[in-house]
Design an enzyme around this catalytic site. Structure first.
Site, short mmCIF file in Angstrom:
data_model
loop_
_atom_site.label_atom_id
_atom_site.label_comp_id
_atom_site.label_asym_id
_atom_site.label_seq_id
_atom_site.Cartn_x
_atom_site.Cartn_y
_atom_site.Cartn_z
N GLY B 88 41.40 37.19 31.42
CA GLY B 88 40.91 36.84 30.13
C GLY B 88 39.62 37.31 29.83
O GLY B 88 38.77 37.51 30.68
N GLY B 90 36.49 36.57 26.82
CA GLY B 90 36.08 36.05 25.58
C GLY B 90 34.77 36.43 25.31
O GLY B 90 34.24 37.27 25.87
N ASP B 203 33.49 20.40 27.14
CA ASP B 203 34.37 21.30 26.56
C ASP B 203 35.57 20.99 26.77
O ASP B 203 36.55 21.69 27.37
CB ASP B 203 33.88 22.64 26.87
#
Lengths: 196, 924
Positions: B88, B90, B203
């Site tokens: 992934g 980001g 987070d």
């Protein structure tokens, strides 16, 4: 040490490192493994980017080119060459299996997250239409290794690395006839396993 | 094994195949039939094997290979790992699956941070990484390692976890409220484990809470948000810049106030809400990040069961159907006020366990104040109803009685919790934070401890109002925070403006406490705070404030000592305050008042106090250090009075003692720093008694010690200050001996570290002065290498900085004049006589003015140096020779004035002779 850059800026592998790897020197392996891997990838990608899908993407061709780029200038002996080919074959298997796993996971649906992506906004998905079920072969090969590890290794070298029978024989230090028989037997066993 | 075949079976089968394979179809069938007659199972297997002869391909097809390589991520090599697949990507990072190059079985996830440049990948990042790597909990994904790529991007090697995110998992068929709560309890316990190790996730969100195939939760990215921040900035005051996920961020993250363990509790509340109710409490599909952040701060979360009941079609699966305790638990965790939430993730887990066991939850109790307030509201409603009907009055009264009963019963419970939290906060503050105070590199952890304690105490204050003891604790906590921000006498971040704010808050709280409580503990806290305020004013060169605060602190300590004369600790504190005031008044090279005579009675009183304690209790902890402080000041006083040989002896005695103390506490960076400090005092002292070699070697030793300390504690302003000072001395002395190549690295270090300090406190005069001094050093190096133009430019640069803060302290005025002198010297060497003369004349004039108000030995020495050069410069202009002789005569008069007071050193006598010779030549 052990890793050099040749005049064209390309990394090469020192013969003594290959020799050390073959003796089981872990540090030497840690040095050259990444190089072989990177080279394999580079070669494959350069073929892909040239949009020349064809026989050049055969493992045989890839592995050969990797070898030429990394070691050719040494005029290395057969066994060194076979050793590097062997590394490349293991990597090919890894790469293909990982890809197959990821494709399978993606097909299983959105509910499966492979890993957190705190900020996964642009997940690149390349969908694959695998003609060969690499994952099934990989799993069958693992099962074969339980019965006869040399046969499994022969398949890995031949199928994933594109090594010739003679090269495999050199690497495994057995006769070509033995390798040929291993390959034949393994193919039968795997064929039956894949059909189940 | 799934084939059910053994190696022996396979061996047997192969021996049959060896025979069968060369045969043609009919012969093969015959042979198979024969085998079938004896072993039908074997024949079947052989048939299957032969029938699938061509099923296994010779090689993977091109398309498969192409696809796999198209998806091989960077194929990059990071340390011993090679990247396999992009998982992934980001804004701030890219995540790959990877494996150890030489061991395919070790699969990991590697997160490469791309928002952070290599320059900022500092020791703090490594330190945070090491703390995180020590987390070992079955429900927390491990952080194995971290490093930097070749081009400097930091990366983290994390445990590779396969699983489903918490919310998605909760919506799978077969999940119940109970199973979701049970999983959440494990999550809370894992978070609590990390909190107890001082790590906050910051987070938490569904994507970071994966449930694996066995239903076990795994927390991902623990502390990574913090790590990202530590890589992004060397400042510790940037909580607001930490990455956050708007939908799960707590209000304090949005507002930028300190993040504590309560922040994680909030995020867990949101995740639980979403899992139970089928949707996020306030996120709607088309919300922008800004809208979400606004909602986080402003929108009260709905009651979960109401929300779930009214959920329109299209929402996720709704698990929660009945209102009840779970509503209270979720809302308590999601309280907008950090201090009003569960005090820990463990407490949230406890309440969730209570829900599962159908026992009463703590959330419902809230606090007694809260209950009392609610009671009051209901009571008023009851009274209002009374006006309508008598029945209503009866009902309202009975409700009120019952509520009153509940309130009083809960009060005892609430008070118990109050005391627990308070004890915890004080332990964090005074036992743990103080305990690690002197450990190199502990500043970030200390700061976390103090901020957590502050959060708890502030929460208690909201409930308890103005309980004096609590005010003292809170005030002391702010004072400690201020110390860490910018108390130059200990580990600090060089954030002097932040320190001023914290001290102001502390002052307000302690003053409020002292109005109600005059016990010694309050007075001591005030005396201590005055001293901290004085240090800060001194550092910021606010002389009137510093003077007032030092006097205030001394008076307060005297008062405390008078009321309990038997206590040794308060007398040591008084002695320390006396020394500090003395340093401000007279310390050479400091930006105080440069009036050493005024310091003498203070130092003497401090020495007297310490000696008296030593007679009574010679083994008191800290006494040796206190005696060293007096010895150091004895040396400094002798130095200030021009008793240079005495000063050397006294400094050497202080050095012996502090070396012994430091050897006994090898982990204590401050003792090492103190060794460095005495060594730097010896540098000019040795030089003054004509021992240049000794001077150089102590300078180099001091620079070595301080640089090692800074390497261990790079965020610490006190260590940075020690390095600029000692590297500067080392460079200066080496240059004095003509060893320019050896001096060059010290010059570079001084400049680099000075600029780092300036970045942390750009408006701070003292730090600006340090940078100017680094320019001087560079100028002198250029001069020594005979690059006079570069030298002139460097000194002019230093001067340009220094004139901005002229008048702030005598030492700073002298520094500005000295830059002129150095520039003039370089101009003279560059054969620009007229320029040199003008520059040196200005330098001498400024120094003369300083000497008239602050006639210290050193200031006079500097003026002699300037006058000597001025005479040389005058000879390089068309001016009459009398101009030169006037300058030299003035220099000689100054030297002779000193000679009348004390014996001159050999170097001073040589200088006198040289000047006298030049004068004779001009006159003759």
């Amino acid at each position: 040490m052990g890793v050099n850059r040749n005049v064209s800026g390309q990394f090469t592998v020192a013969l003594e490192d290959i020799a050390a790897c073959r003796r089981g020197d872990r540090a030497a392996l840690d040095r050259i493994y990444p190089l072989v891997y990177e080279e394999l990838r580079r070669v494959a990608r350069s073929h892909l980017s040239r949009e020349r899908p064809g026989h050049t993407l055969q493992p045989t061709a890839l592995v050969n080119e990797v070898y030429l780029r990394l070691c050719a200038q040494h005029d290395a002996d057969w066994s060194s060459r076979a050793y590097v080919f062997g590394l490349a074959a293991t990597m090919m298997r890894r790469i293909l299996v990982n890809h197959a796993r990821d494709s399978a996971a993606k097909k299983r649906g959105a509910g499966v997250t492979m890993l957190t992506l705190s900020d996964a906004d642009g997940l690149a998905i390349v969908d694959a239409h695998d003609s060969v079920d690499v994952l099934a072969i990989h799993e069958a090969l693992d099962a074969l290794a339980q019965l006869d590890s040399r046969q499994a290794r022969v398949v890995e070298l031949k199928f994933f690395g594109g090594l010739e029978i003679d090269e495999i024989a050199t690497l495994l230090e057995v006769s070509s006839a033995t390798v040929r028989r291993d390959w034949t037997m393994a193919k039968l066993w795997l064929g039956r396993e894949l059909a189940r | 094994m799934k084939t059910g075949m053994s190696p022996e079976d396979w061996h047997t089968l192969q021996s049959h195949l060896d025979v069968l394979l060369p045969l043609d179809a009919s012969a093969r069938q015959q042979r198979l039939d024969a085998i079938a007659a004896e072993a039908p199972q074997l024949a079947t297997t052989l048939c299957e094997l032969l029938a699938t002869e061509s099923r296994m391909p010779e090689a993977p097809d091109v398309r498969t290979v192409a696809m796999a390589f198209a998806n091989v991520a960077a194929g990059e090599v990071l340390g011993p790992f090679v990247l396999d697949t992009l998982l992934g990507e980001g804004g701030s990072s890219v995540v790959y699956r990877a494996h150890r190059a030489s061991d395919f079985s070790q699969t990991v996830a590697i997160k490469v941070l791309r928002s952070v440049s290599g320059r900022q990948f500092d020791a703090r990042f490594r330190q945070e990484r090491d703390i995180l790597a020590s987390l070992s909990h079955p429900n927390i994904a491990r952080l194995f390692d971290g490093g930097a790529t070749e081009d400097g991007r930091p990366y983290l090697v994390l445990e590779y976890v396969e699983g489903t995110d918490f919310v998605t998992w909760s919506r799978e068929p077969g999940r119940s409220v109970a199973s979701v709560i049970a999983a959440m309890i494990k999550v809370c316990d894992a978070v609590d484990y990390a909190h107890r190790r001082l790590l906050v996730h910051r987070d938490l969100k569904p994507a970071n809470i994966l449930i694996d195939a066995d239903g076990e939760p795994k927390l991902l990215d623990f502390g990574v948000a913090k790590l990202l921040e530590s890589g992004a900035s060397s400042s510790v005051t940037q909580d607001a810049l930490a990455p956050l996920t708007p939908a799960y961020a707590a209000p304090e993250q949005v507002s930028g106030t300190p993040v504590t363990t309560a922040t994680d509790v909030y995020s867990l509340g949101v995740v639980l809400f979403e899992a139970l109710c089928g949707d996020h409490p306030y996120r709607r599909g088309d919300d922008t990040a800004a809208q979400l952040l606004h909602k986080v701060s402003t929108v009260e979360p709905p009651c979960p069961s109401d929300f779930a009941a009214s959920a329109p079609a299209g929402h996720g699966r709704v698990l929660m159907s009945q209102p009840g305790d779970l509503d209270h638990v979720v809302l308590h965790a999601m309280d907008k006020r950090p201090e009003a939430r569960y005090a820990s993730a463990g407490a949230l887990a406890d309440d969730l366990r209570a829900v599962l066991a159908s026992q009463p939850v703590r959330a419902r109790a809230r606090t007694w104040r809260y209950l009392a307030a609610r009671f009051a509201v209901r009571h008023r409603i009851g009274v209002a109803l009374a006006g309508v009907a008598a029945m209503a009055v009866v009902a309202a009264t009975s409700v009120a009685l019952w509520q009153g009963y509940v309130a009083s019963r809960e009060r005892a419970r609430a008070e118990k919790r109050f005391d627990e939290v308070r004890q915890l906060a004080n332990r964090l503050l005074f036992r743990y934070a103080d305990g690690i105070k002197s450990l190199a590199g502990s500043l970030p952890v200390q700061r976390q401890l103090v901020q957590d304690a502050l959060g708890y105490l502030a929460g208690l204050r909201a409930e308890a109002g103005d309980d004096p003891a609590l005010l003292v604790e809170l005030g002391s906590a702010y004072a400690r925070l201020g110390d860490m921000q910018g108390n130059f006498t200990e580990a600090n971040a060089g954030d002097f403006a932040g320190a001023a704010q914290s001290y102001a808050l502390a002052r307000e709280l302690l003053n409020a406490a002292s109005e109600r409580d005059r016990r010694p503990v309050v007075r001591e806290a005030l005396a201590e705070l005055s001293l901290k305020e004085a240090h800060l004013a001194y550092q910021r060169i606010d002389h009137p404030l510093a003077e007032r605060k030092y006097q205030e602190s001394i008076a307060a300590w005297r008062d405390v000592v008078r009321s309990a004369p038997e206590r040794a600790d308060t007398r040591l504190a008084l002695a320390a305050a006396l020394d500090a005031f003395g340093d401000f008044l007279g310390r050479d090279g400091g930006v105080g008042k440069s009036d050493p005579a005024a310091a003498l009675p203070l130092y003497a009183e401090a020495r007297g106090l310490r000696e008296k304690i030593a007679e009574v209790s010679p083994n008191l902890p800290g006494l040796q250090l206190a005696i060293y402080e007096s010895e150091l000041r004895d040396g400094e006083s002798a130095w200030a009075q021009g008793r240079k040989a005495d000063a050397v002896g006294l400094f050497e005695r202080a050095l012996t003692r502090i070396r012994r103390i430091a050897a006994a506490e090898p982990d204590n960076g401050y003792r090492q720093r103190e060794v460095g400090l005495v060594l730097t005092r010896l540098v000019p002292a040795y030089e003054a008694v004509d021992r240049l070699d000794a001077s150089i070697s102590v300078a180099i030793e001091a620079a070595g010690i301080t640089q090692r300390m800074l390497a261990a504690d790079p965020g610490n302003e006190a260590m940075r200050a020690a390095v600029t000072s000692s590297a500067g001395w080392a460079a200066r002395q080496l240059m004095r001996a003509g060893r320019f190549d050896e001096a060059a690295p010290f010059v570079a270090t001084e400049m680099t570290v000075a600029k780092t300090r300036l970045a942390a406190a750009p408006d701070n005069i003292d730090v600006q002065a340090t940078v100017a001094l680094a320019h001087r050093r560079a100028g002198n190096l250029a001069y020594g290498r005979r690059d006079f133009d570069a030298a002139i430019a460097a000194h002019q640069q230093a001067r340009a900085m220094q004139v901005k803060f002229r008048g702030s302290a005598p030492e700073n005025d002298m520094a500005a004049a000295l830059s002129l002198m150095h520039a003039g010297r370089a101009q003279l060497a560059a054969k620009r006589g007229a320029d040199a003369y003008r520059t040196l004349q200005q330098a001498a004039a400024e120094m003369r003015a300083l000497v008239s108000t602050h006639p210290t030995t050193r200031f006079k020495d500097e003026l002699v140096g300037a006058l000597n050069l001025l005479g040389d410069a005058a000879l390089n202009t068309p001016k009459p020779a009398t101009t030169a002789s006037a300058a030299w005569r003035e220099a000689l008069a100054l030297i002779d004035g000193e000679a009348a007071r004390r014996a001159l050193a050999a170097s001073e006598l040589q200088l006198r002779e040289a000047i006298a010779n030049k004068l004779a030549r001009v006159q003759g």
